[in-house]
Design a protein around this motif. Structure first.
Motif, mmCIF file in Angstrom:
data_model
loop_
_atom_site.group_PDB
_atom_site.id
_atom_site.type_symbol
_atom_site.label_atom_id
_atom_site.label_comp_id
_atom_site.label_asym_id
_atom_site.label_seq_id
_atom_site.Cartn_x
_atom_site.Cartn_y
_atom_site.Cartn_z
ATOM 1 N N MET A 201 25.536 129.920 -79.168
ATOM 2 C CA MET A 201 25.898 130.905 -78.445
ATOM 3 C C MET A 201 24.849 131.654 -77.675
ATOM 4 O O MET A 201 23.859 131.949 -78.684
ATOM 5 N N LYS A 202 24.879 132.428 -76.731
ATOM 6 C CA LYS A 202 23.586 133.179 -76.361
ATOM 7 C C LYS A 202 24.374 134.597 -76.238
ATOM 8 O O LYS A 202 25.383 134.738 -75.412
ATOM 9 N N HIS A 203 23.914 135.413 -76.858
ATOM 10 C CA HIS A 203 24.423 136.766 -77.091
ATOM 11 C C HIS A 203 23.438 137.727 -76.324
ATOM 12 O O HIS A 203 22.171 137.921 -76.733
ATOM 13 N N LEU A 204 23.794 138.815 -75.545
ATOM 14 C CA LEU A 204 23.039 139.749 -75.088
ATOM 15 C C LEU A 204 23.743 141.311 -75.601
ATOM 16 O O LEU A 204 24.818 141.496 -75.302
ATOM 17 N N ILE A 205 22.799 141.806 -76.077
ATOM 18 C CA ILE A 205 23.085 143.247 -76.558
ATOM 19 C C ILE A 205 22.494 144.270 -75.905
ATOM 20 O O ILE A 205 21.224 144.286 -75.685
ATOM 21 N N ILE A 206 23.281 145.079 -75.313
ATOM 22 C CA ILE A 206 22.893 146.296 -74.541
ATOM 23 C C ILE A 206 22.867 147.669 -75.331
ATOM 24 O O ILE A 206 24.142 147.751 -75.929
ATOM 25 N N TYR A 207 21.774 148.043 -75.716
ATOM 26 C CA TYR A 207 21.843 148.944 -76.824
ATOM 27 C C TYR A 207 21.265 150.227 -76.261
ATOM 28 O O TYR A 207 20.341 150.256 -75.368
ATOM 29 N N ALA A 208 22.147 151.371 -76.607
ATOM 30 C CA ALA A 208 21.951 152.802 -75.959
ATOM 31 C C ALA A 208 21.956 153.792 -76.867
ATOM 32 O O ALA A 208 23.048 154.485 -77.077
ATOM 33 N N HIS A 209 20.737 154.207 -77.559
ATOM 34 C CA HIS A 209 20.639 155.315 -78.446
ATOM 35 C C HIS A 209 19.251 155.786 -78.507
ATOM 36 O O HIS A 209 18.250 155.165 -78.526
ATOM 37 N N SER A 210 19.070 157.116 -78.196
ATOM 38 C CA SER A 210 17.942 157.619 -77.890
ATOM 39 C C SER A 210 16.985 157.804 -79.528
ATOM 40 O O SER A 210 15.618 157.982 -79.365
ATOM 41 N N ASN A 211 17.564 157.630 -80.489
ATOM 42 C CA ASN A 211 16.723 157.934 -81.868
ATOM 43 C C ASN A 211 16.812 156.507 -82.390
ATOM 44 O O ASN A 211 17.767 155.798 -82.767
ATOM 45 N N ALA A 212 15.528 155.902 -82.680
ATOM 46 C CA ALA A 212 15.484 154.701 -83.447
ATOM 47 C C ALA A 212 15.795 154.611 -84.902
ATOM 48 O O ALA A 212 15.929 153.628 -85.521
ATOM 49 N N GLU A 213 16.071 155.930 -85.257
ATOM 50 C CA GLU A 213 16.473 155.845 -86.830
ATOM 51 C C GLU A 213 17.822 156.105 -86.793
ATOM 52 O O GLU A 213 18.545 156.566 -87.955
ATOM 53 N N SER A 214 18.646 156.168 -85.757
ATOM 54 C CA SER A 214 20.225 156.480 -85.897
ATOM 55 C C SER A 214 20.709 155.474 -86.609
ATOM 56 O O SER A 214 20.473 154.456 -86.724
ATOM 57 N N PHE A 215 22.149 155.988 -86.848
ATOM 58 C CA PHE A 215 23.093 154.993 -87.424
ATOM 59 C C PHE A 215 23.429 153.771 -86.705
ATOM 60 O O PHE A 215 23.606 152.717 -86.713
ATOM 61 N N ASN A 216 23.447 153.984 -85.084
ATOM 62 C CA ASN A 216 23.464 153.013 -84.012
ATOM 63 C C ASN A 216 22.420 151.964 -84.441
ATOM 64 O O ASN A 216 22.584 150.781 -83.997
ATOM 65 N N HIS A 217 21.277 152.409 -84.778
ATOM 66 C CA HIS A 217 20.246 151.310 -84.765
ATOM 67 C C HIS A 217 20.638 150.748 -85.939
ATOM 68 O O HIS A 217 20.266 149.278 -85.919
ATOM 69 N N ALA A 218 21.155 151.297 -86.996
ATOM 70 C CA ALA A 218 21.689 150.401 -88.247
ATOM 71 C C ALA A 218 22.580 149.377 -87.868
ATOM 72 O O ALA A 218 22.812 147.908 -88.324
ATOM 73 N N ILE A 219 23.695 149.849 -86.998
ATOM 74 C CA ILE A 219 24.583 148.820 -86.372
ATOM 75 C C ILE A 219 23.743 147.598 -85.669
ATOM 76 O O ILE A 219 24.316 146.604 -85.830
ATOM 77 N N LEU A 220 22.862 148.055 -84.649
ATOM 78 C CA LEU A 220 22.253 146.977 -84.070
ATOM 79 C C LEU A 220 21.653 146.013 -85.010
ATOM 80 O O LEU A 220 21.761 144.801 -84.569
ATOM 81 N N GLU A 221 20.896 146.459 -85.917
ATOM 82 C CA GLU A 221 20.202 145.569 -86.849
ATOM 83 C C GLU A 221 21.305 144.532 -87.627
ATOM 84 O O GLU A 221 21.180 143.476 -87.870
ATOM 85 N N THR A 222 22.467 145.055 -87.873
ATOM 86 C CA THR A 222 23.692 144.272 -88.600
ATOM 87 C C THR A 222 24.179 143.394 -87.638
ATOM 88 O O THR A 222 24.284 142.199 -88.318
ATOM 89 N N VAL A 223 24.240 143.540 -86.401
ATOM 90 C CA VAL A 223 24.708 142.883 -85.491
ATOM 91 C C VAL A 223 24.010 141.741 -85.201
ATOM 92 O O VAL A 223 24.294 140.474 -85.244
ATOM 93 N N VAL A 224 22.539 141.943 -85.087
ATOM 94 C CA VAL A 224 21.693 140.878 -84.735
ATOM 95 C C VAL A 224 21.638 139.995 -85.874
ATOM 96 O O VAL A 224 21.488 138.871 -85.858
#
Length: 193
Positions: free
Chosen positions: A1-24
Motif C-alpha cells: 500500500m502507498k500512503h500519502l500523509i498531508i501534515y500541517a502543524h507549524s511546530n516541529a515539537e508539537s503533539f501532532n508531530h508525535a502523531i505523525l511519527e506514530t502513524v509513519v
C-alpha cells in the motif's frame, strides 16, 4: 500500500508531530510505503490565486500544484494530520485542499452531477484540539468536523473515509494521557489502514 500523509502543524515539537511519527512508524512496520508532505516545511503556498485558476482552465497546472496532485494520484490512502484551529482546518491545509483538489483533477461536474475522480482511494484523518471531547460532542462540533472533512472533502471527490480521530484536551493532559492517545492512534492505524 502507498500512503500519502498531508501534515500541517507549524511546530516541529508539537503533539501532532508525535502523531505523525506514530502513524509513519506503524505503517512502515506493516511494510507499507509512506510519503509525508509537511506543508509548513515545504512552505506550501495556500492561497488559490486567479492566475492558478486561469492556468488550470488552460490545461497548464502550476508546478507546485501538479507535484501534489502526482503524489495523490500515486497513493492508495491519503491521511490528514492537523490541529483544529478556530473549529476548522489550519489555513495551510485548507489552502492545500483549495488548490490541489481542483476541478478537473479531483472532480468534475456533468449532467448527472458531480463526477468523483479520486474514487478507489481511502482517507483517514487525525485532528487535535484543546477542547475536551465531551464538550465538542455535546455542542455538535465533533459531528460538524466529521461532516465537513469526511463528507465535504473526501466523499465529494470519491475518497472513502475509513476513520477520523478527534483527540481533545491537547495541552491539558499528563504524560500518560498523551501516551494513551498515541496508543489509540497506533491501534486505529493498524485496524483501518
Amino acid at each position: 500500500m502507498k500512503h500519502l500523509i498531508i501534515y500541517a502543524h507549524s511546530n516541529a515539537e508539537s503533539f501532532n508531530h508525535a502523531i505523525l511519527e506514530t502513524v509513519v512508524t506503524t505503517l512502515k512496520e506493516k511494510g507499507d510505503e509512506v510519503v509525508v508532505r509537511d506543508l509548513y516545511a515545504l512552505d506550501f503556498q495556500p492561497v488559490l490565486k486567479p492566475e492558478d485558476t486561469a492556468a488550470m482552465r488552460a490545461g497548464q497546472t502550476p508546478a507546485d500544484i501538479k507535484v501534489e496532485q502526482e503524489y495523490i494520484s500515486q497513493s492508495d490512502t491519503i491521511t490528514f494530520i492537523s490541529p483544529i484551529w478556530w473549529t476548522g482546518l489550519p489555513a495551510i491545509l485548507k489552502g492545500y485542499v483549495d488548490r490541489v483538489f481542483a476541478y478537473g483533477f479531483a472532480y468534475t461536474a456533468g449532467a448527472e452531477g458531480i463526477n468523483k475522480l479520486l474514487t478507489g482511494k481511502k482517507g483517514f484523518i487525525v485532528n487535535t484540539h484543546g477542547t475536551p471531547n465531551a464538550i465538542y460532542d455535546e455542542i455538535g462540533m465533533t459531528a460538524g468536523l466529521k461532516l465537513t472533512s469526511d463528507t465535504g472533502i473526501f466523499d465529494f471527490v470519491g475518497i472513502e473515509s475509513v476513520g477520523h480521530l478527534l483527540l481533545g484536551s491537547i495541552g491539558y493532559l499528563d504524560e500518560d494521557g498523551y501516551k494513551g492517545l498515541l496508543k489509540q492512534v497506533q491501534d486505529t492505524v493498524k485496524t483501518v489502514l
